[in-house]
Design a protein around this motif. Structure first.
Motif, PDB file in Angstrom:
ATOM      1  N   TYR A 491    -109.798  43.568 121.112  1.00 16.52           N
ATOM      2  CA  TYR A 491    -110.099  43.675 119.591  1.00 16.52           C
ATOM      3  C   TYR A 491    -110.169  45.255 119.298  1.00 16.52           C
ATOM      4  CZ  TYR A 491    -112.786  43.031 115.225  1.00 16.52           C
ATOM      5  OH  TYR A 491    -113.515  43.222 113.832  1.00 16.52           O
ATOM      6  N   ILE A 492    -111.226  45.992 119.725  1.00 15.97           N
ATOM      7  CA  ILE A 492    -111.498  47.223 119.553  1.00 15.97           C
ATOM      8  C   ILE A 492    -110.117  48.292 119.685  1.00 15.97           C
ATOM      9  CG2 ILE A 492    -112.989  49.068 120.359  1.00 15.97           C
ATOM     10  CD1 ILE A 492    -115.036  46.979 121.422  1.00 15.97           C
ATOM     11  N   ASN A 493    -109.441  47.889 120.756  1.00 15.18           N
ATOM     12  CA  ASN A 493    -108.228  48.823 120.934  1.00 15.18           C
ATOM     13  C   ASN A 493    -107.355  48.738 119.635  1.00 15.18           C
ATOM     14  OD1 ASN A 493    -109.123  49.665 123.479  1.00 15.18           O
ATOM     15  ND2 ASN A 493    -107.868  48.103 124.530  1.00 15.18           N
ATOM     16  N   ALA A 494    -107.483  47.426 118.883  1.00 17.75           N
ATOM     17  CA  ALA A 494    -106.524  47.278 117.984  1.00 17.75           C
ATOM     18  C   ALA A 494    -106.866  48.248 116.882  1.00 17.75           C
ATOM     19  CB  ALA A 494    -106.584  45.755 117.337  1.00 17.75           C
ATOM     20  N   PHE A 495    -108.255  48.544 116.808  1.00 13.10           N
ATOM     21  CA  PHE A 495    -108.540  49.524 115.554  1.00 13.10           C
ATOM     22  C   PHE A 495    -108.553  51.169 116.073  1.00 13.10           C
ATOM     23  CE2 PHE A 495    -110.676  45.600 114.640  1.00 13.10           C
ATOM     24  CZ  PHE A 495    -110.858  45.641 113.555  1.00 13.10           C
ATOM     25  N   ASN A 496    -108.198  51.172 117.375  1.00 11.04           N
ATOM     26  CA  ASN A 496    -107.702  52.525 117.687  1.00 11.04           C
ATOM     27  C   ASN A 496    -106.040  52.774 117.210  1.00 11.04           C
ATOM     28  OD1 ASN A 496    -110.006  53.623 119.138  1.00 11.04           O
ATOM     29  ND2 ASN A 496    -109.458  52.382 121.093  1.00 11.04           N
ATOM     30  N   LEU A 497    -105.578  51.962 116.735  1.00  5.79           N
ATOM     31  CA  LEU A 497    -104.266  52.145 116.482  1.00  5.79           C
ATOM     32  C   LEU A 497    -104.010  52.126 114.996  1.00  5.79           C
ATOM     33  CD1 LEU A 497    -102.572  49.398 119.006  1.00  5.79           C
ATOM     34  CD2 LEU A 497    -102.626  52.181 119.199  1.00  5.79           C
ATOM     35  N   SER A 498    -105.016  52.600 114.254  1.00  7.82           N
ATOM     36  CA  SER A 498    -104.881  52.722 112.829  1.00  7.82           C
ATOM     37  C   SER A 498    -104.666  51.707 111.789  1.00  7.82           C
ATOM     38  CB  SER A 498    -104.361  53.854 112.329  1.00  7.82           C
ATOM     39  OG  SER A 498    -102.899  53.899 112.766  1.00  7.82           O
ATOM     40  N   PRO A 499    -105.564  50.442 111.992  1.00 12.09           N
ATOM     41  CA  PRO A 499    -105.014  49.226 110.984  1.00 12.09           C
ATOM     42  C   PRO A 499    -105.204  49.865 109.571  1.00 12.09           C
ATOM     43  CG  PRO A 499    -106.985  49.167 111.738  1.00 12.09           C
ATOM     44  CD  PRO A 499    -106.591  50.288 112.689  1.00 12.09           C
ATOM     45  N   PRO A 500    -104.688  49.081 108.605  1.00 17.07           N
ATOM     46  CA  PRO A 500    -104.990  49.532 107.154  1.00 17.07           C
ATOM     47  C   PRO A 500    -106.140  49.050 106.565  1.00 17.07           C
ATOM     48  CG  PRO A 500    -103.178  47.849 107.307  1.00 17.07           C
ATOM     49  CD  PRO A 500    -103.603  48.174 108.844  1.00 17.07           C
ATOM     50  N   PRO A 501    -106.542  49.411 105.383  1.00 14.47           N
ATOM     51  CA  PRO A 501    -107.822  48.469 104.957  1.00 14.47           C
ATOM     52  C   PRO A 501    -107.571  47.201 104.862  1.00 14.47           C
ATOM     53  CG  PRO A 501    -107.272  50.717 103.745  1.00 14.47           C
ATOM     54  CD  PRO A 501    -106.200  50.539 104.665  1.00 14.47           C
ATOM     55  N   HIS A 502    -108.200  46.031 105.038  1.00  9.98           N
ATOM     56  CA  HIS A 502    -107.862  44.797 104.830  1.00  9.98           C
ATOM     57  C   HIS A 502    -108.913  44.065 104.710  1.00  9.98           C
ATOM     58  CE1 HIS A 502    -108.950  45.564 109.072  1.00  9.98           C
ATOM     59  NE2 HIS A 502    -109.028  44.283 109.305  1.00  9.98           N
ATOM     60  N   GLY A 503    -108.655  42.609 104.302  1.00 10.75           N
ATOM     61  CA  GLY A 503    -109.866  41.702 104.156  1.00 10.75           C
ATOM     62  C   GLY A 503    -109.279  40.200 104.246  1.00 10.75           C
ATOM     63  N   GLY A 504    -110.237  39.120 104.502  1.00  9.72           N
ATOM     64  CA  GLY A 504    -109.735  37.835 104.541  1.00  9.72           C
ATOM     65  C   GLY A 504    -110.770  36.911 104.296  1.00  9.72           C
TER      66      GLY A 504
END
Length: 865
Positions: A491-504
């Motif tokens: 999960y944390i590594n996914a945020f090292n890959l520059s996700p866009p602003p998002h919500g849900g």
């Protein structure tokens, strides 16, 4: 490596400590008298209850036989008096024909012939020559009239119970006046023939007069689901899901399916279900939250899911379930957080609009009355602080940065309804303290978050918001929330890959249904609900009622030893099937296995009977050994219950030097990868087998080769010879084979329900690659449910028990230590430790004054032979 000394004692939970088997003689005797009196009274009450039950069953059986006899006589008369055509119009014989449904009949004409299948909803038996039946097919009902039939046919139909499934052929006609009890009031069926497809047994209620109590209905859920209102309710549920999918598909969302097994608790560690994942800890997902965000980081932009959600909260309320259906979305935000709010709002209102106009709604309201929902074209978005102000003005005490209680939410809904005339609104900008670690803080006021709840009829149905998308901010938020990074690396590594602003956002479907249809309880919105009281531990029932020792009476045939073991046995009792054991029988049908040896009757394991009968059976058996066999009884490898009885009532000495080696179900592991890969490379087949003559022959050859290879070095102690084909009805067989060669074999023996299964034999033949037996044992373990034991293994040391102390105890302890080392008994225990075994003490008991220290050599000799 074979499993040996396969003996056992009754299973207790691993977490339960074993009681101290002894105290002072005085206190032991006093407690034993109370225990024995209680046991005797319990046995008497249990026997009396079973006697009453048996008498009742015999009366009912006699009544059924009398009814069947009368009906048979009537059928014989009908055969004599009716012609062949008349007889073919009713009964159990069904002739294949093209069928229509009741729902098609409004479009048909008068005098049309129809053949259909339906359930009998109810009957009005007007006379021996006239019967009205209401037929039901899901939500549709139509009246049938049986008037032109023989007396035998009419009586046969009138005996059919509600909920019977029948096939009917007849003619559509118009009734004199509309049938108000039917959904098709302008038509009825003149019945020509009716045949029974299937009749229900033990009907808890019928759906024409369904009970109002929730417990009765939910305890008989399949029957309850047949009610037309439930049929309509679940059609509306399906409509809601179709609308959800259609709305999101039209907006460019992609449906995904995320894993429900997670490596870490994502939100609240106290509300997750822990599961054993091949010996490692895992959790059932509280939501698809982390996976949804990872999908956005993978540039999927807009995703949604319909899937199960698990919450381990012990909340026995009308609005909570431990498993429910979650409707979740996650989306990249182009401009700001309001995009998410508008999207969720539009989809939810489309779902509500769809069900408000569905024809099934009126059918649902016949059981669950409700009013039409009201909402505003421009949905009310109420700031959290404004909601607090409204509650305070109403006199409620609410904190600035605290979440609202259920009562506060309901009252706020009432205030909003009075002021804005809407059942549906959004509460926006929740405090940071009451939102998860991944919630984005409001830029203007960091005490609050870009998050919202949507309310319907004063209760929350949806939670959503913008997520933190920068890794540094996420890690800091996790630190403040005391969320460990262990298990959340992906999960944390996914945020090292520059996700866009998002919500849900997430919606609980069952709660949405409860509020939309005013069901009163969330359980009605679930097909088969799960709450904290679901999956109750059921009372154990014995598999062979004919071998019930509480029901046995003198003169009845003695129950077979095999069936007694399957009813009551532990692993030690399976050894009694060996030829050297003699079986003593009690008047209750109970059995005890023993082997005469020199001056002794070597008795192994608990008696085979109900535990309430232990005292009577044990005392009668000892009297038999002493007075008829003229031998000294030594009772070995017994449970704590039998040990307490022998020590307290009879003053025997006891000790423990062995332990029941049970497999901890929470640490059951899968075969190791390297062993599996080796077996796959060599083309070895691991599977369960049903022993054929060919397989027995090949297995016996492998067993003989194995015995020959071990003669010179085999120091293992075992209670029975290797005879795998004994009592095959209560055995399961697993083998590792390569071509025609049997490389390893595991045999599971069925024990009493309390004790589960025994790994009776685990045979690793000389030609088997390393690790084969481990893989085979794990395959066998994964195929059964319930407790599993290897049998008895050695304990680390001898523990003196009742009336055993001083020099005698020290000498026995030293002797035991020597025996263990000489015979290498620890090797078996070391092998079993690979499978996470946990030990429970079992006991050796003998009468005072009858056994000398040197006589303990007989015990060792007994096992070695």
């Amino acid at each position: 490596m074979p499993s040996s000394i396969n003996l056992a004692r009754p299973f207790q939970r691993f977490s339960s400590p074993i009681r101290s088997p002894f105290s002072s003689p005085a206190s032991t005797s006093g407690s034993a008298m109370t225990m024995n009196s209680s046991r005797s009274g319990s046995a008497r009450r249990s026997a009396e209850k079973k006697d009453r039950q048996r008498e009742k069953e015999e009366r009912l059986k006699q009544q059924r036989e009398e009814i069947e006899m009368r009906r048979s006589e009537e059928e014989e008369r009908a055969k004599r008096e009716e012609d062949e055509e008349t007889r073919s119009r009713y009964g159990a014989d069904v002739h294949p024909q093209e069928l229509c449904s009741i729902s098609e009949m409004p479009g048909m004409r008068e005098n049309d012939q129809v053949t259909f299948r339906a359930r009998i909803h109810t009957q009005r038996r007007m006379s021996p020559a006239l019967d009205f039946l209401l037929f039901r097919d899901q939500t549709d009902t139509i009246q049938g009239v049986l008037g032109n039939a023989s007396p035998y046919m009419t009586r046969w139909v009138q005996r059919l119970s509600p909920e019977s499934l029948v096939q009917v052929h007849g003619t559509l006609t118009k009734p004199n006046k509309p049938i108000r009890s039917a959904t098709i009031p302008e038509m009825e069926v003149q019945i020509y023939s009716i045949h029974l497809i299937h009749a229900p047994t033990e009907l808890a209620f019928d759906n024409y007069n369904a009970p109002d109590t929730r417990k009765t209905r939910l305890s008989n859920r399949v029957l309850d689901l047949r009610h037309p209102s439930n049929q309509a309710l679940f059609k509306l549920r399906a409509l809601m899901l179709r609308t959800w999918r259609r709305q999101l598909d039209d907006q460019g969302f992609t449906e995904i399916n995320t894993p429900k097994l997670q490596p870490a608790a994502t939100e609240s560690g106290a509300s997750v279900f822990k599961v054993n994942y091949f010996g490692r800890k895992a959790f059932l997902a509280q939501s698809p939250q982390l996976s949804k965000q990872m999908a956005i980081s993978a540039d999927m932009n807009k995703v949604y899911e319909i899937g199960p959600v698990f919450r381990a909260e012990n909340s026995n309320t009308h609005r909570h379930l431990t498993e429910f259906t979650g409707l979740d979305i996650e989306m990249a935000l182009v401009k700001d957080y309001s995009e998410l709010v508008r999207t969720v709002d539009a989809v939810l209102k489309a779902m509500l609009a769809a069900i408000q106009t569905a024809p099934e709604l009126e059918i649902v309201r016949k059981r669950f009355p409700s009013t039409n929902l009201k909402w505003l074209d421009d949905t009310l978005i109420l700031p959290f602080t404004e909601g607090l102000r409204m509650l305070r003005e109403d006199g409620r005490d609410v904190g600035d940065e605290e979440d609202l209680s259920s009562n506060d939410e309901i009252r706020l809904g009432e205030l909003v309804k009075m002021k804005y005339d809407t059942d549906y609104f959004i509460l926006d900008k929740f405090p940071t303290k009451v939102r998860p670690f991944y919630a984005m803080r409001d830029e203007k006021d960091p005490r609050y978050t870009n998050s919202f709840d949507i309310f319907l009829r004063g209760q929350e149905i949806c939670t959503g918001g913008q997520r933190i998308h920068k890794v540094d901010e996420l890690l800091e938020s996790m630190r403040k929330a005391d969320i460990s990074q262990v298990g959340m690396e992906d999960y944390i590594n996914a945020f090292n890959l520059s996700p866009p602003p998002h919500g849900g956002a997430g919606i609980g479907l069952e709660r949405l249904m409860m509020l939309a249809f005013d069901l009163g309880d969330v359980r009605y919105g679930s097909l088969f609900h799960r709450d904290p009281k679901s999956l109750p531990e059921k009372a154990q029932t014995i598999p062979h009622p004919d071998a019930d020792t509480l029901m046995h009476r003198q003169g009845d045939p003695e129950p077979s030893l095999e069936n007694l073991i399957a009813n009551y046995g532990d692993a030690s009792n399976t050894s009694w099937l060996d030829d050297r054991f003699q079986i003593w029988r009690h008047k209750t049908g109970a059995a005890v296995g023993y082997v005469p040896q020199d001056r002794f009757a070597m008795t192994v394991g608990d008696p085979l009977c109900d535990e309430a009968q232990y005292e009577e059976v044990v005392k009668d058996y000892i009297a038999f050994v002493r007075h008829e066999l003229k031998l000294i009884p030594i009772w070995m490898l017994v449970s704590e219950e039998v040990q307490n009885l022998l020590a307290a009532d009879l003053g025997w000495r006891t000790l423990s030097c062995t332990e029941e080696q049970r497999i901890d179900p929470d640490h059951r592991q899968a075969p190791k990868g390297q062993h599996l890969r080796r077996i796959e490379r060599e083309g070895i087949k691991i599977h369960e087998v049903r022993p054929s003559e060919d397989f027995r022959s090949r297995a016996d050859n492998s067993i003989e080769r194995w015995k020959a290879s071990r003669k010179s070095e085999d120091k293992q102690v075992r209670l029975t010879d290797i005879r795998p084909w004994v009592d095959e009805a209560h055995r399961r067989y697993f083998a590792a084979e390569n071509g025609n060669q049997v490389l390893a074999m595991v045999v599971l023996a069925r024990l009493g329900p309390k004790h589960g299964w025994q790994i009776k034999w685990a045979l690793d033949f000389p030609s088997a690659p390393n690790g084969t037996i481990e893989v085979l044992i794990e395959t066998a373990l994964s195929s059964v449910v319930g407790p599993i034991t290897f049998g008895v293994g050695v304990a680390e040391k001898l523990t003196p028990g009742a009336r055993l102390h001083g020099v005698r105890a020290k000498f026995l302890a030293r002797t035991y230590d020597t025996i263990v080392k000489t015979l290498s008994l620890h090797r078996k225990s070391e092998f079993r430790e690979k499978f996470g075994v946990q030990g429970e003490s079992v006991y050796i008991c003998y009468p005072r004054g009858g056994v000398r220290v040197k006589d303990f050599q007989q015990i060792v000799k007994f096992f070695k032979e």
